[in-house]
Design a protein around this motif. Structure first.
Motif, short mmCIF file in Angstrom:
data_model
loop_
_atom_site.label_atom_id
_atom_site.label_comp_id
_atom_site.label_asym_id
_atom_site.label_seq_id
_atom_site.Cartn_x
_atom_site.Cartn_y
_atom_site.Cartn_z
N ALA A 19 11.18 -8.93 8.48
CA ALA A 19 11.79 -10.02 9.24
C ALA A 19 11.78 -9.74 10.73
O ALA A 19 11.73 -10.67 11.55
N ASP A 37 5.20 -10.79 7.64
CA ASP A 37 5.74 -12.14 7.50
C ASP A 37 4.63 -13.14 7.85
O ASP A 37 4.14 -13.16 8.98
N ASN A 40 4.94 -15.32 10.98
CA ASN A 40 5.08 -14.65 12.27
C ASN A 40 3.68 -14.23 12.75
O ASN A 40 3.14 -13.22 12.31
N LEU A 131 12.91 -11.48 1.82
CA LEU A 131 12.44 -11.99 3.10
C LEU A 131 12.62 -13.50 3.18
O LEU A 131 12.97 -14.05 4.23
N ARG A 133 10.19 -15.71 2.70
CA ARG A 133 8.95 -16.34 3.17
C ARG A 133 7.76 -15.61 2.55
O ARG A 133 7.88 -14.44 2.17
N ILE A 135 4.41 -13.40 2.29
CA ILE A 135 3.90 -12.30 3.09
C ILE A 135 2.39 -12.20 2.91
O ILE A 135 1.87 -12.43 1.82
#
Length: 350
Positions: A19, A37, A40, A131, A133, A135
């Motif tokens: 994160a 992530d 990101n 998380l 989300r 990966i």
């Protein structure tokens, strides 16, 4: 950067690192993946940097459930639902067309599609859920080298480059997942794996196989499609049949250079001229060979004096298709032939 080894009890800490935009390697039933992530972009770019991987190579998205895929794809094919019901969680990756602006080009390699997988590993599923989300997760190794099947393989390649490794012991399958492209009119396997063509056709009917590799200047639609991949430092030479193994051993011995032998126990029993330290067992079957292949290639990478590895081939049926796909890429398609070898490699330099 210190690379921490996380245990299952430390999954919340590993998720917090993800994160925060850090990289954490994770276990699956196939090989260890290098996690970031997926939402990101800066974190995803670190994946390419850590691996030394070309940024045109798309990354597989690892998800905790089907809902994450439904939120991302433009059209969820009925065939995808059937396959998910049959094989998820498991070693089948599905390529589908994305909704616009769902993931960055850093994730997709600039393509309009993305690859999704639901790994069959409880620790990693818990990590993704923590998380919240998806990966990304290419194999957690230096790009082009054999994929890691143990946490120590990851540490060898990426220590100091990533925040941590979630250690859950050895992987069970040992070869990366089957990649099936569902964005085309007829589904096509882009990378073979433990879920075979026959397995898939039993669920959704006829599909195609592609050539399993792309040219150097092409953008691959899935990982592992480059012509030479999974390669150790030494030259791998495939011995296609048990009948040719003794000839291959005799030829390699006559070169008066140390060489390695990566083979089943039956073939290793013939290799009396090769020290035990320069042998690596693939077990007795294509299943055990698939689990051991990458570990064996990495074993010889720790022996800089080894410049040649004789590796046993298997028939290209069932799991043998995936095994030979990885072995051929690691060898750059080089095969031993009793009739042709001396002529073709009379000027071979070590």
């Amino acid at each position: 950067m210190e690379t921490k080894i996380y245990t299952r009890t430390q999954i919340p800490e590993a998720a917090a690192a993800l994160a925060a935009g850090e990289l954490v390697a994770f276990p699956t039933e196939t090989v260890y993946g290098l996690g970031a992530d997926a939402t990101n972009e800066a974190a995803v770019k670190k994946v390419y940097q850590a691996k030394g991987r070309p940024s045109d190579n798309p990354l597989i998205l690892h998800v905790a459930d089907v809902a994450a895929v439904e939120a991302a794809v433009a059209d969820f094919p009925d065939k995808a639902r059937q396959l998910i019901k049959a094989f998820w969680p498991g070693s089948l990756t599905l390529i589908m067309t994305l909704k616009p602006n769902t993931f960055s080009k850093t994730v997709t390699g600039g393509l309009s599609t993305a690859a999704f997988r639901n790994p069959n590993n409880a620790a990693t599923l818990a990590l993704i859920k923590a998380l919240g989300r998806p990966i990304v997760g290419p194999s957690a190794n230096t790009s082009g080298k054999p994929s890691p099947t143990l946490a120590k393989h990851v540490y060898h390649d990426l220590k100091g480059k990533i925040a941590g490794i979630l250690d859950d012991g050895p992987t069970g399958v040992g070869l990366e997942s089957t990649v099936l492209d569902l964005s085309t009119e007829t589904p096509v396997i882009l990378r073979p794996g433990a879920v075979t063509k026959a397995d898939i056709e039993a669920v959704i009917g006829s599909i195609e196989n592609n050539q399993h590799h792309v040219a150097a200047d092409e953008i691959p639609k899935a990982p592992g499609m480059k012509y030479k991949h999974y390669a150790p430092n030494a030259q791998v030479v495939i011995v296609p049949t048990p009948a040719e193994f003794q000839a291959a051993l005799d030829w390699a011995t006559a070169q008066h250079q140390p060489f390695g032998v990566l083979a089943t126990d039956q073939q290793l029993a013939q290799a009396t001229q090769v020290s035990a330290a320069n042998q690596f067992s693939l077990g007795d079957t294509v299943e055990t060979a698939s689990r051991a292949l990458f570990a064996g290639l990495r074993y010889f990478d720790l022996k800089p004096e080894i410049k040649l590895i004789l590796a046993e081939g298997f028939p290209k049926t069932g799991l043998g298709v995936a095994y030979m796909n990885r072995l051929e890429k690691s060898a750059g398609q080089k095969y031993f032939s009793k009739d042709e070898w001396l002529m073709l490699y009379s000027n071979y330099t070590w």
